[in-house]
Scaffold this motif. Sequence first.
Motif, PDB file in Angstrom:
ATOM      1  N   GLY A  76      -1.301   2.515  -5.735  1.00 59.72           N
ATOM      2  CA  GLY A  76       0.007   2.634  -5.082  1.00 59.72           C
ATOM      3  C   GLY A  76       0.113   1.785  -3.828  1.00 59.72           C
ATOM      4  N   PHE A  77      -0.988   1.230  -3.383  1.00 58.91           N
ATOM      5  CA  PHE A  77      -0.927   0.438  -2.157  1.00 58.91           C
ATOM      6  C   PHE A  77      -0.437  -0.976  -2.481  1.00 58.91           C
ATOM      7  CE2 PHE A  77      -2.271  -2.132   1.353  1.00 58.91           C
ATOM      8  CZ  PHE A  77      -1.918  -1.326   2.427  1.00 58.91           C
ATOM      9  N   VAL A  78       0.516  -1.453  -1.668  1.00 54.21           N
ATOM     10  CA  VAL A  78       1.078  -2.787  -1.896  1.00 54.21           C
ATOM     11  C   VAL A  78       0.333  -3.795  -1.017  1.00 54.21           C
ATOM     12  CG1 VAL A  78       3.167  -4.179  -1.772  1.00 54.21           C
ATOM     13  CG2 VAL A  78       3.313  -1.712  -2.280  1.00 54.21           C
ATOM     14  N   HIS A  80       7.298  -1.938   1.068  1.00 53.24           N
ATOM     15  CA  HIS A  80       6.033  -2.198   1.776  1.00 53.24           C
ATOM     16  C   HIS A  80       5.565  -3.638   1.644  1.00 53.24           C
ATOM     17  CE1 HIS A  80       5.901   2.044   2.408  1.00 53.24           C
ATOM     18  NE2 HIS A  80       5.675   2.326   1.149  1.00 53.24           N
ATOM     19  N   LEU A 118      -4.378   5.696  -1.570  1.00 49.56           N
ATOM     20  CA  LEU A 118      -3.211   5.454  -2.431  1.00 49.56           C
ATOM     21  C   LEU A 118      -3.593   4.736  -3.728  1.00 49.56           C
ATOM     22  CD1 LEU A 118      -0.539   4.248   0.174  1.00 49.56           C
ATOM     23  CD2 LEU A 118      -0.974   6.556  -0.656  1.00 49.56           C
ATOM     24  N   MET A 159       8.784   3.557   9.081  1.00 46.47           N
ATOM     25  CA  MET A 159       8.158   4.011   7.832  1.00 46.47           C
ATOM     26  C   MET A 159       8.038   2.920   6.781  1.00 46.47           C
ATOM     27  SD  MET A 159       7.075   7.011   7.901  1.00 46.47           S
ATOM     28  CE  MET A 159       6.875   7.490   6.194  1.00 46.47           C
ATOM     29  N   ALA A 160       8.418   1.696   7.129  1.00 47.96           N
ATOM     30  CA  ALA A 160       8.387   0.644   6.117  1.00 47.96           C
ATOM     31  C   ALA A 160       6.962   0.154   5.878  1.00 47.96           C
ATOM     32  CB  ALA A 160       9.264  -0.510   6.559  1.00 47.96           C
ATOM     33  N   GLY A 161       6.117   0.272   6.897  1.00 44.31           N
ATOM     34  CA  GLY A 161       4.734  -0.195   6.724  1.00 44.31           C
ATOM     35  C   GLY A 161       4.336  -1.253   7.737  1.00 44.31           C
ATOM     36  N   LYS A 162       5.071  -1.371   8.830  1.00 50.25           N
ATOM     37  CA  LYS A 162       4.752  -2.399   9.842  1.00 50.25           C
ATOM     38  C   LYS A 162       3.401  -2.112  10.481  1.00 50.25           C
ATOM     39  CE  LYS A 162       8.365  -1.444  12.440  1.00 50.25           C
ATOM     40  NZ  LYS A 162       8.936  -0.316  11.675  1.00 50.25           N
ATOM     41  N   SER A 163       3.286  -0.875  10.920  1.00 51.55           N
ATOM     42  CA  SER A 163       2.080  -0.494  11.635  1.00 51.55           C
ATOM     43  C   SER A 163       0.862  -0.618  10.721  1.00 51.55           C
ATOM     44  CB  SER A 163       2.307   0.928  12.128  1.00 51.55           C
ATOM     45  OG  SER A 163       1.134   1.484  12.508  1.00 51.55           O
ATOM     46  N   THR A 164       1.013  -0.185   9.483  1.00 50.88           N
ATOM     47  CA  THR A 164      -0.086  -0.301   8.522  1.00 50.88           C
ATOM     48  C   THR A 164      -0.505  -1.756   8.387  1.00 50.88           C
ATOM     49  OG1 THR A 164       0.866   1.549   7.333  1.00 50.88           O
ATOM     50  CG2 THR A 164      -0.730   0.209   6.128  1.00 50.88           C
TER      51      THR A 164
HETATM   52  P1  ADP Z   1       6.064   1.789  10.276  1.00 52.69           P
HETATM   53  O1  ADP Z   1       5.045   1.300  11.225  1.00 52.69           O
HETATM   54  O2  ADP Z   1       6.908   0.675   9.751  1.00 52.69           O
HETATM   55  O3  ADP Z   1       6.890   2.914  10.789  1.00 52.69           O
HETATM   56  P2  ADP Z   1       3.825   2.738   8.732  1.00 52.69           P
HETATM   57  O4  ADP Z   1       2.981   1.521   8.738  1.00 52.69           O
HETATM   58  O5  ADP Z   1       3.455   3.854   9.617  1.00 52.69           O
HETATM   59  O6  ADP Z   1       5.359   2.362   8.981  1.00 52.69           O
HETATM   60  O7  ADP Z   1       3.852   3.210   7.232  1.00 52.69           O
HETATM   61  C1  ADP Z   1       4.441   4.422   6.845  1.00 52.69           C
HETATM   62  C2  ADP Z   1       3.843   4.890   5.531  1.00 52.69           C
HETATM   63  O8  ADP Z   1       4.158   3.988   4.492  1.00 52.69           O
HETATM   64  C3  ADP Z   1       2.317   4.902   5.539  1.00 52.69           C
HETATM   65  O9  ADP Z   1       1.822   6.119   6.003  1.00 52.69           O
HETATM   66  C4  ADP Z   1       1.957   4.688   4.102  1.00 52.69           C
HETATM   67  O10 ADP Z   1       1.927   5.934   3.435  1.00 52.69           O
HETATM   68  C5  ADP Z   1       3.095   3.880   3.576  1.00 52.69           C
HETATM   69  N1  ADP Z   1       2.703   2.469   3.477  1.00 52.69           N
HETATM   70  C6  ADP Z   1       2.634   1.568   4.477  1.00 52.69           C
HETATM   71  N2  ADP Z   1       2.246   0.362   4.038  1.00 52.69           N
HETATM   72  C7  ADP Z   1       2.061   0.494   2.705  1.00 52.69           C
HETATM   73  C8  ADP Z   1       1.664  -0.410   1.670  1.00 52.69           C
HETATM   74  N3  ADP Z   1       1.398  -1.680   1.930  1.00 52.69           N
HETATM   75  N4  ADP Z   1       1.593   0.081   0.421  1.00 52.69           N
HETATM   76  C9  ADP Z   1       1.884   1.375   0.168  1.00 52.69           C
HETATM   77  N5  ADP Z   1       2.243   2.254   1.097  1.00 52.69           N
HETATM   78  C10 ADP Z   1       2.345   1.847   2.349  1.00 52.69           C
END
Ligand code: ADP
Length: 887
Positions: free
Chosen positions: A615-617, A787, A612, A638-643
Motif C-alpha cells: 500500500g505504500f506509494v 501520495h 503498509l 495528510m497527503a504525505g509531505k512529512s512522510t
Molecule cells: P502530511 O505531512 O502531508 O500532513 P503525512 O506525511 O503525515 O502527511 O502522511 C499522512 C499519512 O498518509 C501517513 O500517516 C501515511 O499513513 C499516509 N502516507 C503518507 N505517504 C504515503 C505513501 N507514500 N504511501 C502510502 N501512504 C502514505
Amino acid sequence: MPEATGSSQSSDRRSDATPAMRQYLEQKQQAGDALLLFRMGDFYETFYEDAKIASRVLGIVLTARSKGENAIPLAGIPHHALDSYLHKLVAAGYRVAISEQVEDPRLAKGVVKREILRVVTPGTLTDDTLLDEKSDNILASLSVGGRQAGLAVVELASGRFQVFDLRPEDVVDELVRQRPAEILIEDAGIDAATQPAARLAEEVRSLCGSSVVRRPPHEFAPYNAERLLHDHFGVTTLAGFGFQGLTPGVCAAGCAIAYLRETQKTSLGHIIRTQPHRPADFLCLDHSTFRSLEIERTLRTGDREGSLLHAVDRTVHPAGARGLRRWLCTPLIRAGEIVARQDAVAALAADDSTRAGVRGALRSMSDVERIAARIALRRATPRDLAGLARTLAQLPVLRGWLEGFSPAQLASLRDALGGLEALSERLDRAIRPDAPLTTREGGIITDGYDAELDRLRAIGRDGQSWLAEYQRREAQSTGIASLKVGFNKVFGYYIEISNTFRDRAPAHYVRKQTVKNAERYITDELKTYETEVLSAEERAHEREFLLFEQVRDAAGEQLEALQRVADAVGRLDVLAGLAEVAVAHRYVRPELVDGGELDIRDGRHPVLDQTLRDGFVPNDCRLDADDARVLIITGPNMAGKSTYIRQTALLVLLAQTGSFVPAAAMRFTPVDRLFARVGASDEITRGQSTFMVEMTEAANILNNATDRSLVVLDEIGRGTSTFDGLSLAWAITEHLANVVRCRTLVATHYHELTELAGLLAGVKNCNVAVREWPGDDRREDRIIFLHKIVPGGTDKSYGMHVARLADVPRPVVERSREILDELQKGFSRESRTTGLSRRRTRRPQQLELFEDPLDVLARQLRAVDVNELTPLDALQKIREWQAKLGR
Ligand code: ADP
C-alpha cells in the motif's frame, strides 16, 4: 528524582546503639546518599529513612527493630531475592550500597565483620538481571569550563570508554544520542543549579531520564584526573591515546574513573583503552533531529516499535542489537568507510546459505562482551563461563562460514574471531555446560578435570551405594523389610521404622524424631558416615569454587582478545542483519558519487514500507548542488509531505551507516550534517513554548548547516500567526537557498512559498497529487490522496475534507465551509475595490509581507483618487490603515 537518603543524623544515633547498629551507622556514613543494604543472616536489612524508602519503592513491610522510644524503622529483603529488588531500586533512580558479611558468622568473635563490597548505580550495571540486553548502559561524566566542555562516556558492562572535547552547545546533542543512565557533574555547592554543567545535565535528565550525581570538585581537577588516568591505564602520558593536553574531556574522564573505583571496589581491568572522539569523523545529528526522525524511538509514545531501529533490526545477538543502535546514532561520512560496510552487506546479502549459517552460529552465542566485563570485575558466574565456553566453541564454525569471502571487512572480522583456542579448550574441559548461576552448590566443574575433586565426589557417590547396602543390612538384622534410610536437612541421615514395627527397633538405635506413622532413629555408624560424606561434599564444593576461580582468572588474562571477539561478533551480526533486511524487504545498494547529488528512485519510508507493505506509494527525490538545491513540497494535510521528507532523510542516514535502502535505486554524496525540523513536538515539559522551540531549532540549522548538509523542514513557522509564520518560513528558506546553499526539503501548507521557485535559482516546487471527484445532489465532493509527489506547486488545502475524514461532526464542517465561502467573497470584494483581479493581487499582497508597513501605507495613500471616494469610503479606508498600523 529520588530523594537523597542522607547520613547526617548518624552520629547522634551512634552513641546509644548496639554494636551491630553502630557498625551499620558507620557504613551508612560511608555510603553517603546511597541506600544501604546491610546483610544480616539471610536478609539484607535497611534502617531509618532507607527503610521507609525501601518499603515504599519495593512494596515491602515496614517494621521496627526494638520497641518503644528506641524503635528503629526496619525493612528487609531475603538475600536470594536481591536481584529483583535491586532492579526496582535502580530503576527508580537510587544508588544502592551493598554491605556483605565478610567473615563466617560461626567463626566471628563479637559482631560479624561487614564491608560495603560495591555500590550499584544506574549507570554502572553489569549483572545480566539488571541490564537490558539490547541497550548500552552508559555512565557519563560532564565538565564545563567557559567555552569548552568535556565529556567521558563509559560503559562498565563492556569496557568501552570514549572521551569528547566539544562545545557546550553540543553536549545535549551528544548525550541524547548516548542516552546515559547516570551523569556525573561537579558539585558546585549552593550555586549548583546555575552552573552550566548542572543546567545541561538537567536538560538531558528531562529528555532521557538520566540520574544526575554531584561529585566533589577535586575529582575534576586536571592534575588529579591525569594522575588517575595514568595510574589506571598504566601509562606516563595520555598522548599515546591521542589526547592533547589536559582538556575538559580528560578532567571528565578522571572523574569517571574515580567514581568507578569508588563504587565497584574492584579491578577495572577491562577498561583497557580510551580514545578521544573526533566529531568530524561522523555524520552530525543534533538531538532534535535525532528525535524528530524517530531513529530509536517514536516521538509520540517513546516506543522502539515504529522507529527506524526497529524497522531495520534483524540482529540475532544482543551485541549486534546494541551495535546497530550505535551505528544508526553515529553514521559515517567517509565514502571509503561506507563502501567497506556496503561490500560486506552485499556479500552477505548475495549468499543466502552463508547468511543463514552465520546467523545460526551467532544466535547460539552468549553475550561475550558483557561476560568479559564480569570476568574482569570478578563477578562472572559459572553460567557465564559455560556460556563463554559454548560461544568460543562456535567461533571455528563462524570462521568457517566466512572462509573465502573477499570483502576486507569480513576478512578482518574472520581474523578477529581467532586466537582463543587454548582458552576455549580449557573452558570446554573444565566447565559443565549446565553450570548453575551460583558458586555455592557445586555442579560447575566437569568430572575428570581435577583428580582431587573426582576423589571427593567419589566419596559422595560411593556413599549412595554404601547407604543402600546399610539399609539392606539393617533390614535383614532387624527383620523389618520396610526399614528405610533417609535424609533431611535438619536431622541429617536417619533410619525410619513404621509404627507397626517400632517395638522391634534394636537398643542401639537412638530415637531422633517422630513423624506420622513412623519413628526416626540414628546410630553411631550412620553418624560417622554422615560426617564423612557431608564433609566430602562441602570440601568438593570448596574445591569446585577454587577451580572455577582459576578458570575465571585464566579467562581474565585474555580480556583484550575476548573484547576483540565480542566486537567482531557484534559487527558481524549487524552486517548480517542489514543483509537480511535488505533481502527481505528488497533494499538496494546506494551508489556513492561526488558533487552533492541526491537521487532516489522509488524510495520508500523504511517504517511505513513494512507496515503498509504494497500500500505504500514509492516516490522519487532529486536534489543536487546547483539547479535543485531546495525542493518546496506543497499539498493538503495528510497527503504525505512529512512522510516524504522524513523518508528522504532516513534513506540518507541509512545509506551513511553502510546499509542498503528501501528504493529502486539511489545515488548520493555523503552529507556532513543532517537536520530535521519536523512538526511541533511537545516540548511543554521542558518549559519552553512550542514556537520558541521551533525557532531555536531553526536558528540551530541556520547557524550550523553547511553547503554539504541536508536539511528537512516540516511546516516551519506554523506555531505563530499566519503572516508571521509565512514571513519566517520564506526568509528561512531564502537563506538556506542563497547563503547556506545546503540541500533542503521544505514541506509546507503555505502555498505562497511556491513563488520562491520563480524568484530564486536552485529552488523547485513539487506537490502531492490528489484526485478530486466533484459531488452532486446526493454525494459530497470526494478526494483521494495519491501520495505521489509530482512536479509543480499547488494552492489547495482540502482542510474540510480532512476534517470530515477525521470525524469532525458534520454541522461543524458545514459551518466552516460557509465561513470559508464568506471569507473568499470578502477577499474578492476587496480585490474589486482596489481594482485588481484576484490573480494579479497575489504577488503584491505577498510582497507586502516583507515591506515596511509605512511604505505600504504611503503607496496606498498615493494610489487613492479623492474624486472617486465617497466620505464613507474614506472613513473605511482610514480605519483599514489604522488597523494595519496596529491600532
Ligand atoms: P502530511 O505531512 O502531508 O500532513 P503525512 O506525511 O503525515 O502527511 O502522511 C499522512 C499519512 O498518509 C501517513 O500517516 C501515511 O499513513 C499516509 N502516507 C503518507 N505517504 C504515503 C505513501 N507514500 N504511501 C502510502 N501512504 C502514505
